[in-house]
Design an enzyme around this catalytic site. Sequence first.
Site, PDB file in Angstrom:
ATOM      1  N   HIS A 188       1.616  40.599  12.658  1.00 51.99           N
ATOM      2  CA  HIS A 188       1.022  39.466  11.938  1.00 51.99           C
ATOM      3  C   HIS A 188      -0.298  39.115  12.648  1.00 51.99           C
ATOM      4  O   HIS A 188      -0.439  39.355  13.853  1.00 51.99           O
ATOM      5  CB  HIS A 188       2.008  38.296  12.030  1.00 51.99           C
ATOM      6  CG  HIS A 188       1.646  37.081  11.240  1.00 51.99           C
ATOM      7  ND1 HIS A 188       0.743  36.147  11.691  1.00 51.99           N
ATOM      8  CD2 HIS A 188       2.083  36.636  10.051  1.00 51.99           C
ATOM      9  CE1 HIS A 188       0.641  35.177  10.796  1.00 51.99           C
ATOM     10  NE2 HIS A 188       1.447  35.447   9.789  1.00 51.99           N
ATOM     11  N   ASP A 226       7.429  38.493  19.132  1.00 54.73           N
ATOM     12  CA  ASP A 226       7.180  37.542  18.056  1.00 54.73           C
ATOM     13  C   ASP A 226       8.454  37.496  17.203  1.00 54.73           C
ATOM     14  O   ASP A 226       8.715  38.404  16.412  1.00 54.73           O
ATOM     15  CB  ASP A 226       5.961  38.021  17.245  1.00 54.73           C
ATOM     16  CG  ASP A 226       5.759  37.227  15.962  1.00 54.73           C
ATOM     17  OD1 ASP A 226       6.620  36.394  15.622  1.00 54.73           O
ATOM     18  OD2 ASP A 226       4.737  37.463  15.286  1.00 54.73           O
ATOM     19  N   GLN A 254      10.314  36.013  12.392  1.00 53.70           N
ATOM     20  CA  GLN A 254      11.147  36.425  11.252  1.00 53.70           C
ATOM     21  C   GLN A 254      12.563  36.792  11.666  1.00 53.70           C
ATOM     22  O   GLN A 254      13.342  37.237  10.822  1.00 53.70           O
ATOM     23  CB  GLN A 254      10.493  37.618  10.518  1.00 53.70           C
ATOM     24  CG  GLN A 254       9.161  37.309   9.892  1.00 53.70           C
ATOM     25  CD  GLN A 254       9.255  36.318   8.725  1.00 53.70           C
ATOM     26  OE1 GLN A 254      10.321  36.063   8.181  1.00 53.70           O
ATOM     27  NE2 GLN A 254       8.122  35.750   8.332  1.00 53.70           N
ATOM     28  N   LYS A 290      10.764  28.245   9.647  1.00 57.54           N
ATOM     29  CA  LYS A 290      11.366  29.435   9.012  1.00 57.54           C
ATOM     30  C   LYS A 290      12.873  29.477   9.220  1.00 57.54           C
ATOM     31  O   LYS A 290      13.558  30.343   8.694  1.00 57.54           O
ATOM     32  CB  LYS A 290      10.716  30.704   9.565  1.00 57.54           C
ATOM     33  CG  LYS A 290       9.239  30.840   9.168  1.00 57.54           C
ATOM     34  CD  LYS A 290       8.711  32.182   9.590  1.00 57.54           C
ATOM     35  CE  LYS A 290       7.199  32.232   9.658  1.00 57.54           C
ATOM     36  NZ  LYS A 290       6.561  32.306   8.346  1.00 57.54           N
ATOM     37  N   CYS A 295      -0.811  37.945   5.796  1.00 60.83           N
ATOM     38  CA  CYS A 295      -1.413  37.811   7.135  1.00 60.83           C
ATOM     39  C   CYS A 295      -1.174  39.069   7.969  1.00 60.83           C
ATOM     40  O   CYS A 295      -0.970  38.977   9.201  1.00 60.83           O
ATOM     41  CB  CYS A 295      -0.912  36.571   7.868  1.00 60.83           C
ATOM     42  SG  CYS A 295      -1.248  35.051   6.997  1.00 60.83           S
TER      43      CYS A 295
HETATM   44  N1  C6P Z   1       4.474  34.374   8.416  1.00 63.61           N
HETATM   45  C1  C6P Z   1       4.686  34.737   6.040  1.00 63.61           C
HETATM   46  O1  C6P Z   1       4.598  34.364   4.849  1.00 63.61           O
HETATM   47  P1  C6P Z   1       3.396  30.223  11.970  1.00 63.61           P
HETATM   48  O2  C6P Z   1       2.378  30.197  10.874  1.00 63.61           O
HETATM   49  O3  C6P Z   1       2.801  29.933  13.312  1.00 63.61           O
HETATM   50  O4  C6P Z   1       4.616  29.413  11.669  1.00 63.61           O
HETATM   51  O5  C6P Z   1       3.955  31.732  12.016  1.00 63.61           O
HETATM   52  C2  C6P Z   1       3.072  32.809  12.139  1.00 63.61           C
HETATM   53  C3  C6P Z   1       3.814  34.112  12.033  1.00 63.61           C
HETATM   54  C4  C6P Z   1       3.844  34.934  13.130  1.00 63.61           C
HETATM   55  N2  C6P Z   1       4.523  36.085  13.109  1.00 63.61           N
HETATM   56  C5  C6P Z   1       5.210  36.483  12.017  1.00 63.61           C
HETATM   57  C6  C6P Z   1       5.965  37.769  12.063  1.00 63.61           C
HETATM   58  C7  C6P Z   1       5.191  35.705  10.873  1.00 63.61           C
HETATM   59  O6  C6P Z   1       5.860  36.113   9.790  1.00 63.61           O
HETATM   60  C8  C6P Z   1       4.452  34.487  10.856  1.00 63.61           C
HETATM   61  C9  C6P Z   1       4.351  33.669   9.615  1.00 63.61           C
HETATM   62  C10 C6P Z   1       4.459  33.724   7.125  1.00 63.61           C
HETATM   63  O7  C6P Z   1       4.965  35.887   6.330  1.00 63.61           O
HETATM   64  C11 C6P Z   1       3.224  32.926   6.880  1.00 63.61           C
HETATM   65  S1  C6P Z   1       1.775  33.884   7.095  1.00 63.61           S
END
Ligand code: C6P
Length: 414
Positions: free
Chosen positions: A131, A208, A211, A234, A372
């Site tokens: 991401h 990370d 997910q 999430k 992203c």
């Molecule tokens: N992915 C998706 O629709 P934040 O925005 O900080 O809560 O998370 C960022 C992030 C980082 N790593 C992974 C693997 C992610 O999936 C995400 C967030 C969302 O897939 C919004 S872009």
Amino acid sequence: MPTTAPTPATFDVDRVRQDFPALRQEVYEDTPLVYLDNAATSQKPESVIDRLNRYYRSENSNVHRGVHRLSQNATDAYEEAREAVRSYINAAATEQVIFTGGTTESINLVANTYGQRLEAGDEIVITEMEHHANIVPWQMLRDTRGIRLKVVPISDDGVLDLDALNDALTDRTRLVSVVHISNALGTVNPVEDIVDLAHDRGIPVLVDGAQSVPHGPIDVQRIGADFYCFSGHKMCGPTGIGVLYGRREMLESLPPYQGGGDMIEEVTFEKTTYADLPHRLEAGTPNIADAIALGTAARYMEELDPEAVGTHEADLLAYATERVRSIDGLRVIGTAPNKASVLSMAFEDLHPYDVGTILDRLGIAVRTGHHCTQPLMQRLGLPGTLRASFAFYNTRDDADALVDALETATTMLR
Ligand code: C6P
């Protein structure tokens, strides 16, 4: 017709759905919502919504500061939430749970603190399926400190090349930073093996976990990573709150991230000494209400039977994957053998956005675009995908509604 086994009776999804008020709504007239955008953010159970409400109605106060009763109560609730999160990820101690704004802030915290010790020529290893939150902070460090960013390739199926990862590690590697579950492909990476590979060479690892935490409790001690980052929103918690977990020695070795109130032991105009963990890395008034509600979300998720959730989500993925394959010109993107319930799709002749727009009118909430992960889309030669992501509260009926809507949309657009 689908041949996968029926949803196991052990998981009472109808009961669980009662906990989520947002699932019981019509988004257009006579069009009930089918929420399949869980990888973007999950819906919230009643208990989390109630907890936020209760905090602001009767407990609102600053933490770690007040002598008065309300402040003591808020402090207790805030620290209890830290304990709930510790338990959910099986960290050894609450001090290893740092509250942040989310995954993005957690990774940036590491880049801005651990990154201070890096020198020109040092290397950070990431993968093609990251991401942007696990790419851009390291690029910023590359631009300011002259480090090298190495990218490990994936196969066309979306499987990480572990041999290439091993080959990428050198005497100059200072961090391996890798996603646990890909938000765009659903691939589950073998993070324990990756940690072993890196640790054999004395290299720390950041995972990370944005997910992975939505699919049930995880065990950071078993994974063994030095840092584990995730977002509350999430995993049934509120937005604006997340976590950086770290191995104690690692967190203790970090310089402070931001300076201000609550992170100090003593301040004079000449010098400042810093508080112990976790406060040293949480400057200023924290996001109290959302942290408390994240604690409630962690307790809620922990009470679900993880095996039943796993079986249910695997069934949804298998069922939906098999059904969408019957749609003409549709290709499933991300077919790794070990996948979470993320179903990305591309169309031979249609733009995912056009299909997603029609799906929306039919009540189906999905995400379209690059998710992203623009470098991943470039690697796959795609402008983007249409992504349906299933949570434990989704059903086979939701998958059927998705397939019906995809059939309608593709017919309308062709
Ligand atoms: N992915 C998706 O629709 P934040 O925005 O900080 O809560 O998370 C960022 C992030 C980082 N790593 C992974 C693997 C992610 O999936 C995400 C967030 C969302 O897939 C919004 S872009």
